[in-house]
Motif scaffolding. Structure first.
Motif, mmCIF file in Angstrom:
data_model
loop_
_atom_site.group_PDB
_atom_site.id
_atom_site.type_symbol
_atom_site.label_atom_id
_atom_site.label_comp_id
_atom_site.label_asym_id
_atom_site.label_seq_id
_atom_site.Cartn_x
_atom_site.Cartn_y
_atom_site.Cartn_z
ATOM 1 N N ARG A 276 -7.580 19.579 -23.352
ATOM 2 C CA ARG A 276 -6.425 19.405 -22.953
ATOM 3 C C ARG A 276 -7.009 19.617 -21.708
ATOM 4 O O ARG A 276 -6.662 19.273 -20.098
ATOM 5 C CB ARG A 276 -5.079 19.955 -22.705
ATOM 6 C CG ARG A 276 -4.256 19.842 -21.807
ATOM 7 C CD ARG A 276 -2.503 20.885 -21.978
ATOM 8 N NE ARG A 276 -1.777 20.742 -20.870
ATOM 9 C CZ ARG A 276 -0.627 19.843 -21.130
ATOM 10 N NH1 ARG A 276 -0.490 18.691 -22.014
ATOM 11 N NH2 ARG A 276 0.334 19.921 -20.167
ATOM 12 N N GLY A 277 -7.067 21.147 -21.032
ATOM 13 C CA GLY A 277 -8.062 21.564 -20.716
ATOM 14 C C GLY A 277 -9.645 20.611 -19.350
ATOM 15 O O GLY A 277 -9.063 20.249 -18.470
ATOM 16 N N VAL A 278 -9.711 19.667 -20.516
ATOM 17 C CA VAL A 278 -10.888 19.091 -19.912
ATOM 18 C C VAL A 278 -10.558 18.160 -19.405
ATOM 19 O O VAL A 278 -10.632 17.748 -17.713
ATOM 20 C CB VAL A 278 -12.229 18.063 -21.084
ATOM 21 C CG1 VAL A 278 -13.081 17.437 -20.196
ATOM 22 C CG2 VAL A 278 -12.718 19.243 -21.748
ATOM 23 N N GLY A 279 -9.648 17.074 -19.517
ATOM 24 C CA GLY A 279 -8.632 15.985 -18.582
ATOM 25 C C GLY A 279 -7.704 16.724 -16.996
ATOM 26 O O GLY A 279 -7.996 15.939 -16.613
ATOM 27 N N LEU A 309 1.808 12.522 -25.490
ATOM 28 C CA LEU A 309 1.987 11.503 -25.880
ATOM 29 C C LEU A 309 0.490 12.211 -27.434
ATOM 30 O O LEU A 309 0.751 11.801 -28.649
ATOM 31 C CB LEU A 309 -0.327 11.090 -25.378
ATOM 32 C CG LEU A 309 0.315 9.719 -25.058
ATOM 33 C CD1 LEU A 309 -0.817 8.974 -23.707
ATOM 34 C CD2 LEU A 309 1.354 8.309 -25.288
ATOM 35 N N PRO A 310 0.525 13.782 -27.160
ATOM 36 C CA PRO A 310 0.040 14.389 -28.230
ATOM 37 C C PRO A 310 0.434 14.809 -29.189
ATOM 38 O O PRO A 310 0.952 15.054 -29.904
ATOM 39 C CB PRO A 310 0.024 15.429 -27.871
ATOM 40 C CG PRO A 310 -0.305 15.383 -26.032
ATOM 41 C CD PRO A 310 0.413 14.825 -25.414
ATOM 42 N N LEU A 311 2.105 15.330 -28.863
ATOM 43 C CA LEU A 311 3.362 14.880 -28.989
ATOM 44 C C LEU A 311 4.117 14.030 -30.246
ATOM 45 O O LEU A 311 4.322 14.177 -31.634
ATOM 46 C CB LEU A 311 4.588 15.982 -28.842
ATOM 47 C CG LEU A 311 5.850 16.579 -30.192
ATOM 48 C CD1 LEU A 311 5.765 17.219 -30.825
ATOM 49 C CD2 LEU A 311 7.116 16.512 -29.096
ATOM 50 N N VAL A 324 -8.205 13.162 -27.565
ATOM 51 C CA VAL A 324 -7.497 11.866 -26.729
ATOM 52 C C VAL A 324 -6.814 12.586 -25.682
ATOM 53 O O VAL A 324 -6.556 12.520 -24.590
ATOM 54 C CB VAL A 324 -8.361 10.580 -27.369
ATOM 55 C CG1 VAL A 324 -7.389 9.408 -25.992
ATOM 56 C CG2 VAL A 324 -9.294 10.091 -27.955
ATOM 57 N N ALA A 325 -5.079 12.233 -26.961
ATOM 58 C CA ALA A 325 -4.247 12.564 -26.337
ATOM 59 C C ALA A 325 -4.126 12.965 -25.104
ATOM 60 O O ALA A 325 -3.553 13.703 -24.301
ATOM 61 C CB ALA A 325 -3.208 12.760 -28.005
ATOM 62 N N THR A 326 -4.236 14.888 -25.944
ATOM 63 C CA THR A 326 -4.082 15.677 -25.397
ATOM 64 C C THR A 326 -5.171 15.936 -23.636
ATOM 65 O O THR A 326 -4.776 16.133 -22.512
ATOM 66 C CB THR A 326 -4.861 16.294 -26.211
ATOM 67 O OG1 THR A 326 -6.177 17.013 -26.704
ATOM 68 C CG2 THR A 326 -3.943 16.947 -26.701
#
Length: 415
Positions: A276-279, A309-311, A324-326
């Protein structure tokens, strides 16, 4: 224009409107925030798995997290009054020092394997300091930069935060798996103390002496509430995030670590959070250079639907797609964050920024501990998958519906 009004520019220190990093005050603020965020992004992973290691109980984890969240939410409104009434740099250095001391206590308890119940008062104290810190952070940026520099400063801070979001969870996961979560919490405590030292190097102008018969802080807090509730473009977003925080973030923070503890472990969970941090980092770096559209709120809110999306994938039983989602969720959330920070600093009068920001944070966060507390019970009653899928769907709908509010579609920012 929007429903918001705009007042004269506030006093600023060393402002370089187009190049925030040329301002000495902003550089020290940037350094302090960067340091503290590294530790802060280590803390959730370390605390979650530290508690689970001792108790193997989702209910215990939710109690410890809620013990911090409830006091944090409860003190936000008074924090807004304090941050608009006193120098924000002074508020930040005192609250950062307090947070460092309270987190040191948490680290000691984890390192000595004390019962998790002893974490509750220290978690609550840390929550108080967070609640006092957040409104000051919402307001201080307008004291340090202006104009086009607001978007750049927001993006630079977001880039630093997202770098910490990448490094912090993975480092915490490795430390937790090898030597225990207490050491990661100890790093977080040290980061707050170092941040306080950086904030001490900022020197905002002293506020004018208060005239005899000037409004009390309670009256000023009422003024902040009056402004907040009169601005449909603000409270509609706050309401949407109240739904989002309960049904998406609240569920994710409890159900995610519980499932990961039985599958990919703390190291894998740290990698998932780092994705998530990368995105988010990618989005914030791009937004340092790329100007926002003139009316950015509709696309920003629409993109937030992707942050669910992650949840949703968690509920669908996905594994690798979490990465991918995060990542996608990080891009979407960071785009919204930069837009919202820029819009707030553009349209809300500087003298009201912390009070109005406190109401935004308070009402949107009020549902967060509720989501965390009910997640274990709901999962036990209807199953983890059903809770995750429903929560993600409701949160996405809240964002998409709010994007259709006319007052938000009319909000503009400068070219």
């Amino acid at each position: 224009m929007s429903e918001a009004d705009v007042t004269a520019a506030p006093s600023r220190v060393g402002v370089a409107p187009q190049r925030p990093l040329r301002s000495r005050a902003f550089r020290w603020f940037f350094a302090g925030r960067s340091i503290s965020m590294i530790g802060s992004f280590m803390s959730p992973v370390a605390l979650a798995f530290g508690v689970l290691e001792l108790t193997d109980s989702a209910a215990s984890l939710s109690a410890v997290l809620a013990a911090a969240l409830v006091p944090m939410v409860a003190t936000m409104l008074i924090g807004g009054g304090i941050a608009d009434r006193y120098r924000r740099d002074t508020v930040l250095r005192l609250t950062s020092l307090g947070a460092g001391l309270s987190q040191s206590g948490v680290a000691v308890l984890l390192l000595t394997d004390r019962h998790p119940a002893l974490l509750l008062p220290l978690s609550a104290l840390n929550g108080v300091f967070q609640g006092l810190t957040t409104p000051a952070l919402r307001g201080i940026l307008s004291n340090l930069t202006v104009g086009r520099g607001l978007q750049q400063a927001s993006s630079l801070l977001a880039s630093a935060g997202n770098t910490a979001r990448i490094v912090g969870p993975t480092t915490a996961g490795l430390l937790t798996a090898s030597v225990g979560g207490g050491w990661a919490i100890a790093v977080d405590a040290a980061s707050f103390v170092l941040a306080a030292a950086c904030f001490a190097r900022i020197s905002l102008p002293d506020l004018p002496p208060r005239a005899k018969g000037a409004p009390t802080m309670l009256a000023e807090m009422r003024e902040g509430w009056t402004y907040f509730r009169s601005q449909r473009w603000i409270w509609s977003v706050t309401l949407a995030f109240a739904v989002f925080n309960a049904t998406n973030m609240g569920f994710w923070q409890i159900l995610g670590p519980v499932i990961a503890n039985d599958t990919i472990g703390p190291t894998g969970w740290g990698v998932v959070l780092s994705a998530r941090g990368v995105g988010a980092l990618l989005a914030s770096v791009v937004l340092v250079k790329v100007r926002l559209t003139r009316r950015p709120m509709r696309p920003a809110l629409s993109s937030m639907a992707l942050a669910t999306l992650p949840l949703i994938l968690l509920g669908a039983g996905a594994d690798l797609p979490w990465l991918v989602a995060t990542f996608v969720a990080g891009v979407a959330a960071e785009f919204f964050t930069v837009v919202w920070e820029t819009v707030n600093n553009t349209h809300i009068p500087e003298r009201l920024l912390s009070r109005v920001g406190a109401h935004d944070e308070f009402w949107s966060s009020l549902s967060f501990p509720l989501g965390q507390l009910v997640a274990p019970a709901l999962a036990a009653a209807v199953g983890t998958a059903a809770v995750a899928l429903t929560g993600g769907g409701v949160a996405a709908a809240a964002m998409l519906l709010t994007a259709c509010v006319p007052a938000l579609q009319r909000i503009e920012i400068g070219k």
